[in-house]
Write an enzyme that holds these catalytic residues in place. Structure first.
Site, PDB file in Angstrom:
ATOM      1  N   HIS A 107       0.838  -1.202   0.000  1.00 10.90           N
ATOM      2  CA  HIS A 107       0.000   0.000   0.000  1.00 10.90           C
ATOM      3  C   HIS A 107       0.872   1.250   0.000  1.00 10.90           C
ATOM      4  O   HIS A 107       1.892   1.306   0.695  1.00 10.90           O
ATOM      5  CB  HIS A 107      -0.922   0.005   1.228  1.00 10.90           C
ATOM      6  CG  HIS A 107      -2.170  -0.794   1.023  1.00 10.90           C
ATOM      7  ND1 HIS A 107      -3.373  -0.235   0.685  1.00 10.90           N
ATOM      8  CD2 HIS A 107      -2.376  -2.127   1.079  1.00 10.90           C
ATOM      9  CE1 HIS A 107      -4.285  -1.179   0.556  1.00 10.90           C
ATOM     10  NE2 HIS A 107      -3.702  -2.345   0.790  1.00 10.90           N
ATOM     11  N   PRO A 108       0.480   2.271  -0.745  1.00  6.98           N
ATOM     12  CA  PRO A 108       1.253   3.512  -0.785  1.00  6.98           C
ATOM     13  C   PRO A 108       0.974   4.371   0.450  1.00  6.98           C
ATOM     14  O   PRO A 108      -0.045   4.216   1.119  1.00  6.98           O
ATOM     15  CB  PRO A 108       0.737   4.197  -2.053  1.00  6.98           C
ATOM     16  CG  PRO A 108      -0.703   3.756  -2.129  1.00  6.98           C
ATOM     17  CD  PRO A 108      -0.710   2.326  -1.632  1.00  6.98           C
ATOM     18  N   SER A 165      -6.307   3.254  -6.010  1.00  3.61           N
ATOM     19  CA  SER A 165      -5.775   4.134  -4.971  1.00  3.61           C
ATOM     20  C   SER A 165      -5.936   5.599  -5.346  1.00  3.61           C
ATOM     21  O   SER A 165      -6.237   6.448  -4.490  1.00  3.61           O
ATOM     22  CB  SER A 165      -4.297   3.817  -4.725  1.00  3.61           C
ATOM     23  OG  SER A 165      -4.152   2.566  -4.087  1.00  3.61           O
ATOM     24  N   GLU A 220      -9.530   6.526  -4.725  1.00  8.90           N
ATOM     25  CA  GLU A 220      -9.839   6.541  -3.301  1.00  8.90           C
ATOM     26  C   GLU A 220      -9.267   7.790  -2.620  1.00  8.90           C
ATOM     27  O   GLU A 220      -9.971   8.452  -1.847  1.00  8.90           O
ATOM     28  CB  GLU A 220      -9.288   5.261  -2.650  1.00  8.90           C
ATOM     29  CG  GLU A 220     -10.066   4.012  -3.034  1.00  8.90           C
ATOM     30  CD  GLU A 220      -9.292   2.728  -2.835  1.00  8.90           C
ATOM     31  OE1 GLU A 220      -9.849   1.669  -3.115  1.00  8.90           O
ATOM     32  OE2 GLU A 220      -8.106   2.791  -2.415  1.00  8.90           O
ATOM     33  N   GLN A 221      -8.021   8.103  -2.908  1.00  3.92           N
ATOM     34  CA  GLN A 221      -7.421   9.269  -2.264  1.00  3.92           C
ATOM     35  C   GLN A 221      -8.096  10.556  -2.729  1.00  3.92           C
ATOM     36  O   GLN A 221      -8.308  11.487  -1.944  1.00  3.92           O
ATOM     37  CB  GLN A 221      -5.913   9.306  -2.526  1.00  3.92           C
ATOM     38  CG  GLN A 221      -5.182   8.118  -1.875  1.00  3.92           C
ATOM     39  CD  GLN A 221      -3.719   8.377  -1.587  1.00  3.92           C
ATOM     40  OE1 GLN A 221      -3.295   9.525  -1.476  1.00  3.92           O
ATOM     41  NE2 GLN A 221      -2.952   7.297  -1.433  1.00  3.92           N
ATOM     42  N   ALA A 246      -9.328   2.680   5.198  1.00 10.00           N
ATOM     43  CA  ALA A 246     -10.311   2.670   4.104  1.00 10.00           C
ATOM     44  C   ALA A 246     -10.760   4.109   3.879  1.00 10.00           C
ATOM     45  O   ALA A 246     -11.655   4.614   4.567  1.00 10.00           O
ATOM     46  CB  ALA A 246     -11.486   1.770   4.442  1.00 10.00           C
ATOM     47  N   VAL A 247     -10.101   4.775   2.948  1.00  9.72           N
ATOM     48  CA  VAL A 247     -10.288   6.205   2.749  1.00  9.72           C
ATOM     49  C   VAL A 247     -11.744   6.558   2.474  1.00  9.72           C
ATOM     50  O   VAL A 247     -12.242   7.594   2.935  1.00  9.72           O
ATOM     51  CB  VAL A 247      -9.375   6.689   1.594  1.00  9.72           C
ATOM     52  CG1 VAL A 247      -9.676   8.138   1.228  1.00  9.72           C
ATOM     53  CG2 VAL A 247      -7.909   6.536   1.999  1.00  9.72           C
TER      54      VAL A 247
END
Length: 476
Positions: free
Chosen positions: A368-369, A385, A388-389, A423-424
């Site tokens: 994961h970043p 990702s 999500e971000q 979990a963004v």
């Protein structure tokens, strides 16, 4: 391994059947007409009948006629049918008619037709097909249709074998002319069944709201028992319909059982109870099948459990960040219809993840970043990702916010040895920052467990986005 049984069905939220007139329940009454089609030496069988009679624990008499058994079935044809006909002649009823029994009942068939009842096929003979070869059963089905057509003037559009083999449903599908099959007890609503890639509508039957339980050791003892059960079943389903989830109620009757006076009274009481409610649709099974096919036609969808390995891994290999092995192990294990929903597939992926080695699970964490880190700035995140971000505004930070995230990310990794994971989509930017500040001081074992929970939650959210909450099971 691909598990053939569909243990999911419609899931928690059933479709609105949109019954005619906005009905809250569809009531479907079946009259089984088997008398004259049962096992009998005179019918060319090896032994007498032993099923669904007043004789509890009856056994076949090999090579002999069983006078009591024959006369019990005789009562159904001579008296029981006519009593039920008087009660039900103004209601859309489906008859499960054994072809050889119908052939021996010209007056009863004429009465069924005069009442406008649907006559579905109940097979050629009222016998147990459990050990009969598939080719023989297929020949019996074809002969049942031929004889049924000759007796009634029209081929049957519904099929209920009843005493089935493992081949019955497949053979019914392959016959190709049935609007519905009824050899299922799996639901309170019709559903589409796929056989060799072709859809077949199933209109499920019942073994509980059924007078056959008068002939079993554990069942109904009196007409009052039967009425109470029918009434309670109706009331629960009617209430579900009022709450916005209408269903179908099947009632199974047999001429030699419910046609007896003390039981026919229970049928009359149930009819009075049901008629005392608004929004009750009395319908034949063919009415229901045609309505369902019109309102809920089969809609093909690609189901995860039916995808080949390469396609499955390509589509779902990124659900766990840079860890396609999770999807590979899911596909290699048992999969079925329960895994065609977002929730079901997420649960199986989580199961695989939990059973992985410590090193493998840690590898997923390290894949994961950082949140709002260097990879994000360089636009080198995965598509999931990135989205999500962005959903939490982490792609548009102020210089001050970016500095805070950088400091917290570095401190977290230094303390725990893996990136901060959350979990963004469950949080906004202030909530994420607060969680980082709160969790950074946890002991590493606690934080490791929390990070793994967050990984599984991220997988669940990604699958919801990919499949929708209801999933992609075929034909629903």
């Amino acid at each position: 391994m691909r598990y053939s049984r569909d243990m999911r069905g419609y899931g928690e939220t059933t479709p609105d059947p949109r019954w005619p007139g906005g009905a809250r329940i569809a009531v479907q009454i079946v009259v089984n007409y088997e008398e004259g089609g049962e096992n009998s030496i005179e019918h060319g069988d090896a032994a007498s009948e032993a099923f669904l009679s007043e004789i509890i624990g009856a056994q076949p008499w090999p090579g002999q006629r069983h006078w009591n058994m024959e006369s019990i079935y005789g009562y159904g044809a001579r008296a029981g049918f006519w009593r039920l006909h008087r009660l039900l002649k103004d209601i859309p009823v489906t008859v499960y008619g054994v072809a050889t029994a119908l052939e021996r009942a010209p007056e009863q068939v004429a009465a069924m037709q005069a009442a406008g009842w649907e006559i579905a096929t109940h097979g050629l003979k009222w016998i147990d097909y459990r050990n009969i070869p598939a080719e023989v059963e297929a020949a019996h089905i074809a002969e049942a249709i031929r004889l049924h057509t000759a007796v009634t003037g029209e081929r049957p559009y519904g099929f209920y074998q009843g005493r089935t083999s493992m081949n019955t449903v497949a053979l019914g599908c392959e016959e190709g002319g049935f609007a519905y099959l009824a050899d299922s007890i799996a639901d309170d609503l019709p559903y589409w069944h796929l056989h060799q890639g072709k859809p077949q509508l199933m209109v499920p039957y019942t073994m509980d709201a059924n007078d056959m339980r008068f002939s079993s050791g554990q069942g109904f003892g009196t007409g009052t028992d039967f009425f109470d059960y029918l009434r309670d079943s109706f009331d629960v389903l009617y209430a579900e319909g009022q709450a916005g989830a209408p269903k179908m109620m099947s009632v199974g009757l047999h001429c030699r059982l419910a046609g007896r006076p003390g039981r026919a009274a229970a049928v009359q009481r149930f009819l009075d109870h049901a008629r005392g409610h608004e929004g009750v649709w009395f319908a034949s099974r063919l009415d229901i099948a045609r309505h369902w096919a019109r309102e809920h036609p089969y809609q093909p969808r690609q189901a995860p459990s039916q995808m080949d390995r390469a396609a499955f891994v390509e589509r779902f290999g990124s659900i766990y960040e840079h860890s396609p092995w999770v999807a590979e192990r899911v596909w290699d294990g048992e999969m079925g219809a329960v895994h065609d929903s977002a929730g079901g597939l997420a649960a199986r992926m989580a199961q695989v993840f939990r059973q992985a080695s410590d090193a493998e699970r840690l590898g997923v964490l390290n894949a994961h970043p950082d949140l709002a880190g260097k990879l994000a700035a360089a636009r080198r995140l995965t598509a999931d990702s990135t989205a999500e971000q962005a959903s939490a505004g982490l792609d548009s930070l102020t210089d001050e916010e970016r500095a805070i995230f950088t400091r917290l990310n570095e401190a977290y990794v230094a303390r725990h040895g893996f990136p901060f994971i959350i979990a963004v989509r469950d949080h906004d930017k202030p909530g994420i920052m607060a969680a980082m500040q709160r969790r950074i001081d946890n002991d590493t074992a606690t934080e490791r467990a929390e990070a793994e929970r967050q990984v599984m939650r991220i997988g669940e959210l990604r699958l919801q986005a990919a499949l929708g909450q209801g999933g992609a099971a075929p034909g629903r």
